[in-house]
Design a protein around this motif. Structure first.
Motif, PDB file in Angstrom:
ATOM      1  N   ILE A  25       0.815  -1.175   0.076  1.00 37.08           N
ATOM      2  CA  ILE A  25       0.031  -0.089   0.112  1.00 37.08           C
ATOM      3  C   ILE A  25       0.929   1.369  -0.001  1.00 37.08           C
ATOM      4  O   ILE A  25       0.943   2.040  -0.897  1.00 37.08           O
ATOM      5  CB  ILE A  25      -0.905   0.011   1.333  1.00 37.08           C
ATOM      6  CG1 ILE A  25      -1.996  -1.256   1.152  1.00 37.08           C
ATOM      7  CG2 ILE A  25      -1.685   1.334   1.456  1.00 37.08           C
ATOM      8  CD1 ILE A  25      -2.712  -1.225   2.326  1.00 37.08           C
ATOM      9  N   LYS A  26       1.859   1.311   0.863  1.00 40.13           N
ATOM     10  CA  LYS A  26       2.747   2.524   1.004  1.00 40.13           C
ATOM     11  C   LYS A  26       3.479   2.683  -0.232  1.00 40.13           C
ATOM     12  O   LYS A  26       3.932   3.599  -0.958  1.00 40.13           O
ATOM     13  CB  LYS A  26       3.523   2.249   2.135  1.00 40.13           C
ATOM     14  CG  LYS A  26       2.894   2.358   3.485  1.00 40.13           C
ATOM     15  CD  LYS A  26       3.984   2.350   4.570  1.00 40.13           C
ATOM     16  CE  LYS A  26       4.231   0.719   4.969  1.00 40.13           C
ATOM     17  NZ  LYS A  26       5.259   0.859   5.763  1.00 40.13           N
ATOM     18  N   GLY A  27       3.996   1.232  -0.955  1.00 39.21           N
ATOM     19  CA  GLY A  27       4.748   1.695  -2.132  1.00 39.21           C
ATOM     20  C   GLY A  27       4.234   1.954  -3.151  1.00 39.21           C
ATOM     21  O   GLY A  27       4.576   2.586  -4.254  1.00 39.21           O
ATOM     22  N   ASP A 154       2.595   4.768   9.682  1.00 40.29           N
ATOM     23  CA  ASP A 154       3.692   4.153   9.925  1.00 40.29           C
ATOM     24  C   ASP A 154       4.967   5.382   9.923  1.00 40.29           C
ATOM     25  O   ASP A 154       5.692   5.341   9.167  1.00 40.29           O
ATOM     26  CB  ASP A 154       4.090   3.113   8.865  1.00 40.29           C
ATOM     27  CG  ASP A 154       3.231   1.864   9.157  1.00 40.29           C
ATOM     28  OD1 ASP A 154       2.505   1.956  10.097  1.00 40.29           O
ATOM     29  OD2 ASP A 154       2.992   1.032   8.008  1.00 40.29           O
ATOM     30  N   VAL A 155       4.646   6.455  10.799  1.00 44.78           N
ATOM     31  CA  VAL A 155       5.650   7.376  10.682  1.00 44.78           C
ATOM     32  C   VAL A 155       5.809   7.711  12.315  1.00 44.78           C
ATOM     33  O   VAL A 155       5.305   7.094  13.180  1.00 44.78           O
ATOM     34  CB  VAL A 155       5.009   8.664  10.185  1.00 44.78           C
ATOM     35  CG1 VAL A 155       4.882   8.557   8.613  1.00 44.78           C
ATOM     36  CG2 VAL A 155       3.325   8.959  10.691  1.00 44.78           C
ATOM     37  N   ASN A 156       6.659   8.867  12.554  1.00 44.18           N
ATOM     38  CA  ASN A 156       6.995   9.276  13.882  1.00 44.18           C
ATOM     39  C   ASN A 156       5.583  10.253  14.037  1.00 44.18           C
ATOM     40  O   ASN A 156       5.215  11.167  13.423  1.00 44.18           O
ATOM     41  CB  ASN A 156       8.116  10.191  14.086  1.00 44.18           C
ATOM     42  CG  ASN A 156       8.082  10.711  15.558  1.00 44.18           C
ATOM     43  OD1 ASN A 156       8.450  10.129  16.352  1.00 44.18           O
ATOM     44  ND2 ASN A 156       8.269  12.113  15.524  1.00 44.18           N
ATOM     45  N   GLN A 226      11.248   5.603   1.383  1.00 39.33           N
ATOM     46  CA  GLN A 226      10.144   5.841   0.354  1.00 39.33           C
ATOM     47  C   GLN A 226       8.769   5.008   0.695  1.00 39.33           C
ATOM     48  O   GLN A 226       7.870   5.322   0.195  1.00 39.33           O
ATOM     49  CB  GLN A 226      10.697   5.416  -1.011  1.00 39.33           C
ATOM     50  CG  GLN A 226      11.777   6.440  -1.613  1.00 39.33           C
ATOM     51  CD  GLN A 226      11.303   7.941  -1.369  1.00 39.33           C
ATOM     52  OE1 GLN A 226      11.664   8.703  -0.748  1.00 39.33           O
ATOM     53  NE2 GLN A 226      10.677   8.253  -2.216  1.00 39.33           N
ATOM     54  N   THR A 227       9.131   3.851   1.650  1.00 45.13           N
ATOM     55  CA  THR A 227       8.000   3.232   2.202  1.00 45.13           C
ATOM     56  C   THR A 227       7.742   3.424   3.713  1.00 45.13           C
ATOM     57  O   THR A 227       6.892   2.805   4.237  1.00 45.13           O
ATOM     58  CB  THR A 227       8.069   1.714   1.740  1.00 45.13           C
ATOM     59  OG1 THR A 227       9.302   1.381   2.393  1.00 45.13           O
ATOM     60  CG2 THR A 227       8.118   1.441   0.497  1.00 45.13           C
ATOM     61  N   TYR A 228       8.348   4.532   4.139  1.00 48.46           N
ATOM     62  CA  TYR A 228       8.177   4.965   5.494  1.00 48.46           C
ATOM     63  C   TYR A 228       8.461   3.755   6.550  1.00 48.46           C
ATOM     64  O   TYR A 228       9.496   3.222   6.081  1.00 48.46           O
ATOM     65  CB  TYR A 228       6.606   5.341   5.711  1.00 48.46           C
ATOM     66  CG  TYR A 228       6.274   6.417   4.697  1.00 48.46           C
ATOM     67  CD1 TYR A 228       6.573   7.866   4.921  1.00 48.46           C
ATOM     68  CD2 TYR A 228       5.761   6.149   3.211  1.00 48.46           C
ATOM     69  CE1 TYR A 228       6.468   8.850   3.854  1.00 48.46           C
ATOM     70  CE2 TYR A 228       5.568   7.021   2.470  1.00 48.46           C
ATOM     71  CZ  TYR A 228       5.952   8.559   2.668  1.00 48.46           C
ATOM     72  OH  TYR A 228       5.907   9.407   1.755  1.00 48.46           O
ATOM     73  N   LEU A 229       7.969   3.942   7.545  1.00 51.51           N
ATOM     74  CA  LEU A 229       8.611   3.017   8.602  1.00 51.51           C
ATOM     75  C   LEU A 229       7.790   1.875   8.736  1.00 51.51           C
ATOM     76  O   LEU A 229       6.638   1.514   8.273  1.00 51.51           O
ATOM     77  CB  LEU A 229       8.525   3.697  10.042  1.00 51.51           C
ATOM     78  CG  LEU A 229       9.022   5.104  10.349  1.00 51.51           C
ATOM     79  CD1 LEU A 229       9.025   5.657  11.560  1.00 51.51           C
ATOM     80  CD2 LEU A 229      10.722   4.762   9.816  1.00 51.51           C
ATOM     81  N   PRO A 230       8.450   0.554   9.211  1.00 54.55           N
ATOM     82  CA  PRO A 230       7.578  -0.728   9.393  1.00 54.55           C
ATOM     83  C   PRO A 230       6.396  -0.771   9.996  1.00 54.55           C
ATOM     84  O   PRO A 230       5.443  -1.470   9.877  1.00 54.55           O
ATOM     85  CB  PRO A 230       8.553  -1.611  10.134  1.00 54.55           C
ATOM     86  CG  PRO A 230       9.786  -0.826   9.771  1.00 54.55           C
ATOM     87  CD  PRO A 230       9.809   0.419   9.951  1.00 54.55           C
TER      88      PRO A 230
END
Length: 593
Positions: A25-27, A154-156, A226-230
């Motif tokens: 989804i993120k990619g 999936d970010v800070n 580019q795909t943010y955090l896990p």
């Protein structure tokens, strides 16, 4: 900063296998855009479709529906009543009266809940916002200098800071760093401005990020990737001895260290603690709550580099195959703290010094009036469940609006769901206190126990909720107060928290008595957390209904009162006498018999 390229010797530590679908989804999201804009114009459904259901979280929103009426609507052949919950980005919880009045007005006219919810993430939430009002909501927030970028997903997320920053110069300096860290770790994508603000600039920092992206010809995420955090990532700034932000619930924590001699009372650097987190999954012993580890001390000049290095190390070594094991706490336990620390040092080009000594002694908020170093005063108000609403017997929302109309300072939201009227001049104290009392914002009958209790929102809107939390907390505290009175200790307080599922939003896994929803009307009872929030409670009894739960607490409180040592807290007592074993190393001890 040195290269983020993963060294060859760490390549084998990357979890391999079929990636979780969130990674796809993120990619494929075009840097968090997806087809959200198209969904907004779709009149057929009140909700967001397929991948957009997940992507709106990166914009600070969760799609929800009213579960109380879900079955009724299904019988009528209607889709669930879809709405969104928005969580604002508010580093350190500071908001102006003008901003408060704007969000008060929006909640009044565009939210079916009609309330403002103060959260454990030291910010506010809107609930029940219909799709037709979402863009209006974001544009209103932008006009008053607030956004919801990266408060979910999936970010800070929103950076917490010990409350009452004007209580000392150290507090004030720490708050400024909370804002800097928040800005430094934000996504660089322009998706938020494009979708919700029609491409308008949000602020200078956002503009700077856009300029960088345009110069490179593409949007680049140098820290988040580019795909943010896990998985989601949480950060705090802590000013000892107060632990009101519950640092052990967070991935990354900067503990403020004051200097000595000529630098006495001045912020000189931070101890950096990593790997805290409270979420788990019922029945899956590979998941567990965990306290944070101390990497050591760094001077102020390295703060942002270290923040970025911790985030990027988790980005590259976190588990992207199994989201249940994707948080920083599991990465550290899997690869080892020493390896994690070494990689952070390499990326930040620093060497951690030995941790500076510090002590955490307080966790709750200091209610009532306190004086600041600026000669002004701060009034901390107890907001049960963090719900600012005009209840029949206490018009809290109207009262806060009345205070905002005349207040010349700021409001500060706490991580315990309470609110501080900050920066009050001596001449204004009496009128502000009068308004607070008139509207039920000050109630001298609230017990110490009530002020030490907390719950997540849970039902009817949270899709993960298994049991009630916010809606039952007042009556459960009534029963707990009755037990304390029965055993002749009515002034005592036990840190008591309820969360409707095991995901940790109510921070029950740092309570002396923590209830975790297991099913309708049923809870797992955890005991043995401590007063300063540095010990995880352990499961004592599972799947208890209300009657069984309070029967257990009646017996336990009776023993505590009869057998405790002087000033011994309930959580320490149950561990000392062997009612429950202490959780020292969560990975090994949390599920051990």
């Amino acid at each position: 900063m040195s290269s983020n390229q993963l060294p060859a010797e760490l390549q084998d530590l990357v979890v391999t296998g079929k990636l979780a679908d969130n990674e796809r989804i993120k990619g494929q999201s075009q840097q968090l855009r997806g087809t959200i804009a198209s969904d907004l114009t779709d009149p057929v459904s009140g909700g967001f479709t397929s991948d957009n259901f997940q992507l709106i979280r990166f914009h600070g929103m969760y799609q929800q529906d009213d579960r109380d009426i879900r079955a009724e609507r299904a019988e009528q052949k209607l889709e669930p009543l879809h709405t969104v919950m928005l969580r604002a980005r508010l580093p350190g919880g500071v908001i102006t009266p003008k901003q408060w009045l704007a969000i008060d007005d929006f909640a009044k006219h565009s939210s079916h809940a009609g309330s403002i919810r103060l959260t454990t993430r030291q910010t506010f939430q809107f609930h029940g916002v219909l799709k037709r009002d979402i863009k209006t909501m974001h544009q209103m927030l932008n006009r008053i200098g607030i956004d919801s970028i990266a408060t979910a997903g999936d970010v800070n997320r929103n950076v917490l800071c010990t409350s009452n920053p004007e209580q000392s110069e150290l507090h004030s300096q720490a708050y400024e760093w909370a804002k800097k860290i928040s800005e430094h770790l934000l996504p660089h994508t322009r998706a938020y401005a494009e979708i919700w603000l029609d491409g308008e600039k949000i602020e200078s920092t956002e503009s700077d990020r856009a300029t960088t992206a345009e110069a490179s010809g593409a949007e680049v995420e140098p820290i988040l990737g580019q795909t943010y955090l896990p998985r989601k990532f949480k950060t705090t700034v802590v000013v000892p001895p107060h632990n009101d932000v519950d640092l052990h619930a967070n991935d990354l924590n900067f503990v403020a260290i004051a200097g000595s001699g000529e630098q006495a009372g001045q912020l000189v650097g931070f101890n950096v603690l990593v790997g805290g987190g409270l979420a788990m999954t019922h029945g899956d012993q590979a998941t567990y709550p965990r306290t944070a580890d101390n990497l050591g001390f760094v001077p102020l000049k390295h703060t942002l580099a270290v923040a970025a290095a911790v985030v990027s190390t988790q980005r590259d070594l976190g588990n992207r195959v199994n989201r249940k094991n994707a948080k920083t706490k599991y990465t550290i336990d899997r690869i080892g703290l020493a390896v994690f620390k070494q990689e952070v040092e390499r990326r930040a080009e620093v060497t951690f010094a030995a941790a500076a000594p510090f002590e955490l002694t307080h966790r709750g908020d200091a209610f009532g009036w306190t004086a600041g170093i600026d000669g002004k005063h701060n009034l901390t108000l107890f907001i049960e469940n963090g719900r600012v609403f005009d209840f029949v017997d206490k018009p809290l929302k109207t009262g806060m609006a009345a205070i905002a109309q005349i207040h010349k300072g700021e409001f500060r939201l706490t991580a315990n769901q309470n609110l501080i009227v900050a920066g009050v001049a001596e001449r204004d104290k009496a009128v502000i206190e009068q308004l607070a009392r008139q509207h039920g914002l000050i109630n001298d009958s609230h017990s110490n126990q009530r002020k030490s209790a907390m719950a997540c929102v849970s039902l009817p809107t949270c899709p993960l909720a298994m049991a009630e939390a916010e809606r039952v907390l007042p009556s459960y505290v009534d029963r707990l107060e009755a037990l304390l009175a029965k055993h002749q200790v009515p002034e005592e307080a036990i840190i008591f928290r309820i969360t409707g599922c095991p995901n940790g939003c109510g921070r029950a896994m740092l309570a002396e008595v923590g209830l975790v929803g297991k099913g309708p009307g049923k809870y797992n009872l955890h005991l043995g957390g401590n007063h300063n929030g540095s010990r995880i409670p352990k499961l004592y009894r599972g799947n208890l209904d209300e009657q069984a739960l309070f029967a257990e607490l009646d017996s336990l409180i009776g023993r505590w009162v009869a057998e405790r040592q002087p000033e011994e807290r309930f959580g320490d007592f149950v561990v000392r006498v062997g009612i429950i074993a202490a959780v020292v190393v969560p990975k090994d001890d949390f599920y051990a018999a």
